[in-house]
Design a protein around this motif. Structure first.
Motif, PDB file in Angstrom:
ATOM      1  N   MET A   1      28.104 -27.984  -8.044  1.00 23.76           N
ATOM      2  CA  MET A   1      26.692 -27.215  -7.345  1.00 23.76           C
ATOM      3  C   MET A   1      26.149 -26.671  -8.613  1.00 23.76           C
ATOM      4  N   SER A   2      24.716 -26.818  -8.552  1.00 23.31           N
ATOM      5  CA  SER A   2      23.849 -26.184  -9.645  1.00 23.31           C
ATOM      6  C   SER A   2      23.540 -24.867  -9.575  1.00 23.31           C
ATOM      7  N   THR A   3      23.471 -24.258 -10.558  1.00 24.92           N
ATOM      8  CA  THR A   3      22.930 -22.696 -10.437  1.00 24.92           C
ATOM      9  C   THR A   3      21.515 -22.623 -10.920  1.00 24.92           C
ATOM     10  N   GLN A   4      20.790 -23.426 -11.060  1.00 24.04           N
ATOM     11  CA  GLN A   4      19.410 -23.673 -11.344  1.00 24.04           C
ATOM     12  C   GLN A   4      18.618 -23.316 -10.193  1.00 24.04           C
ATOM     13  N   THR A   5      17.421 -22.442 -10.363  1.00 28.38           N
ATOM     14  CA  THR A   5      16.665 -22.113  -9.119  1.00 28.38           C
ATOM     15  C   THR A   5      15.568 -23.027  -9.361  1.00 28.38           C
ATOM     16  N   ALA A   6      15.207 -23.572  -8.280  1.00 28.06           N
ATOM     17  CA  ALA A   6      13.918 -24.486  -8.156  1.00 28.06           C
ATOM     18  C   ALA A   6      12.766 -23.878  -8.243  1.00 28.06           C
ATOM     19  N   MET A   7      11.832 -24.500  -9.076  1.00 29.05           N
ATOM     20  CA  MET A   7      10.311 -23.915  -9.401  1.00 29.05           C
ATOM     21  C   MET A   7       9.531 -23.997  -8.254  1.00 29.05           C
ATOM     22  N   PRO A   8       8.731 -22.842  -7.752  1.00 28.20           N
ATOM     23  CA  PRO A   8       8.077 -22.763  -6.725  1.00 28.20           C
ATOM     24  C   PRO A   8       6.827 -23.860  -6.710  1.00 28.20           C
ATOM     25  N   VAL A   9       6.578 -24.401  -5.929  1.00 22.93           N
ATOM     26  CA  VAL A   9       5.483 -25.518  -5.708  1.00 22.93           C
ATOM     27  C   VAL A   9       4.438 -24.773  -5.178  1.00 22.93           C
ATOM     28  N   ARG A  10       3.295 -25.097  -6.067  1.00 22.76           N
ATOM     29  CA  ARG A  10       1.943 -24.618  -5.667  1.00 22.76           C
ATOM     30  C   ARG A  10       1.254 -25.602  -4.830  1.00 22.76           C
ATOM     31  N   HIS A  11       0.819 -25.156  -3.683  1.00 18.24           N
ATOM     32  CA  HIS A  11       0.294 -26.022  -2.771  1.00 18.24           C
ATOM     33  C   HIS A  11      -1.318 -25.546  -2.898  1.00 18.24           C
ATOM     34  N   HIS A  12      -2.169 -26.516  -3.099  1.00 20.50           N
ATOM     35  CA  HIS A  12      -3.783 -26.257  -3.066  1.00 20.50           C
ATOM     36  C   HIS A  12      -4.163 -26.809  -1.632  1.00 20.50           C
ATOM     37  N   HIS A  13      -4.959 -25.988  -1.050  1.00 22.40           N
ATOM     38  CA  HIS A  13      -5.357 -26.151   0.334  1.00 22.40           C
ATOM     39  C   HIS A  13      -6.939 -27.115   0.046  1.00 22.40           C
ATOM     40  N   ALA A  14      -7.043 -27.921   0.953  1.00 27.61           N
ATOM     41  CA  ALA A  14      -8.085 -28.730   0.776  1.00 27.61           C
ATOM     42  C   ALA A  14      -9.449 -27.874   0.784  1.00 27.61           C
ATOM     43  N   ALA A  15      -9.335 -26.620   1.493  1.00 29.71           N
ATOM     44  CA  ALA A  15     -10.754 -26.109   1.600  1.00 29.71           C
ATOM     45  C   ALA A  15     -11.041 -25.390  -0.023  1.00 29.71           C
ATOM     46  N   SER A  16      -9.981 -25.195  -0.901  1.00 30.09           N
ATOM     47  CA  SER A  16     -10.025 -24.537  -2.173  1.00 30.09           C
ATOM     48  C   SER A  16     -10.752 -25.387  -3.156  1.00 30.09           C
ATOM     49  N   TRP A  17     -10.980 -26.831  -2.710  1.00 28.70           N
ATOM     50  CA  TRP A  17     -12.120 -27.597  -3.536  1.00 28.70           C
ATOM     51  C   TRP A  17     -13.123 -28.387  -2.642  1.00 28.70           C
ATOM     52  N   ALA A  18     -12.740 -28.453  -1.430  1.00 29.93           N
ATOM     53  CA  ALA A  18     -13.794 -28.843  -0.370  1.00 29.93           C
ATOM     54  C   ALA A  18     -15.051 -27.925  -0.298  1.00 29.93           C
ATOM     55  N   VAL A  19     -14.830 -26.975  -0.251  1.00 29.28           N
ATOM     56  CA  VAL A  19     -15.871 -25.945   0.172  1.00 29.28           C
ATOM     57  C   VAL A  19     -16.656 -25.947  -1.074  1.00 29.28           C
ATOM     58  N   PRO A  20     -16.352 -25.458  -2.302  1.00 29.93           N
ATOM     59  CA  PRO A  20     -17.022 -25.677  -3.395  1.00 29.93           C
ATOM     60  C   PRO A  20     -18.153 -26.881  -3.550  1.00 29.93           C
TER      61      PRO A  20
END
Length: 125
Positions: A1-20
């Motif tokens: 078993m690995s002791t490394q922690t997973a990097m958080p994944v950044r999710h970009h919502h469609a509204a963050s680019w669709a609205v502009p």
């Protein structure tokens, strides 16, 4: 078993680019409409609407990305500056003098800043 922690994944919502993008397209199309009604050449109409729409979209996207890290006052000032500048630019294209367009843009920008501050002040604890 690995002791490394997973990097958080950044999710970009469609509204963050669709609205502009939608705001930039609407702004660019309206600039093109105003330019063509004033008898501007096709080249000038195309350039001013493309550049205006792109600048509007980039500024809206940039504010959207950093607004959560801004204080209420700075957020309101940013929204007011973009709104007032955009409407002042449209008024100058529509045939108003530079002074009239600047004053109306300043007034509308201050109004937007006040409204944005009020909304953020009452919504945030």
């Amino acid at each position: 078993m690995s002791t490394q922690t997973a990097m958080p994944v950044r999710h970009h919502h469609a509204a963050s680019w669709a609205v502009p993008v939608v705001l930039g397209l609407a702004f660019g199309l309206y600039v093109a409409f105003l330019e063509s009604n004033n008898g501007a050449s096709d080249t000038r109409t195309t350039v001013s609407s493309t550049v205006g729409g792109a600048v509007c979209a980039v500024l809206c996207f940039a504010i959207g990305r950093v607004q959560t890290r801004m204080s209420r006052e700075r957020r309101a000032a940013a929204y007011g500056a973009v709104f007032g500048g955009a409407l002042g630019y449209m008024l100058s294209i529509s045939g108003q003098t530079a002074l009239e367009a600047s004053l109306v843009g300043l007034f509308l920008g201050l109004s937007m800043a006040l409204v944005t501050f009020y909304i953020r002040y009452t919504q945030e604890a």
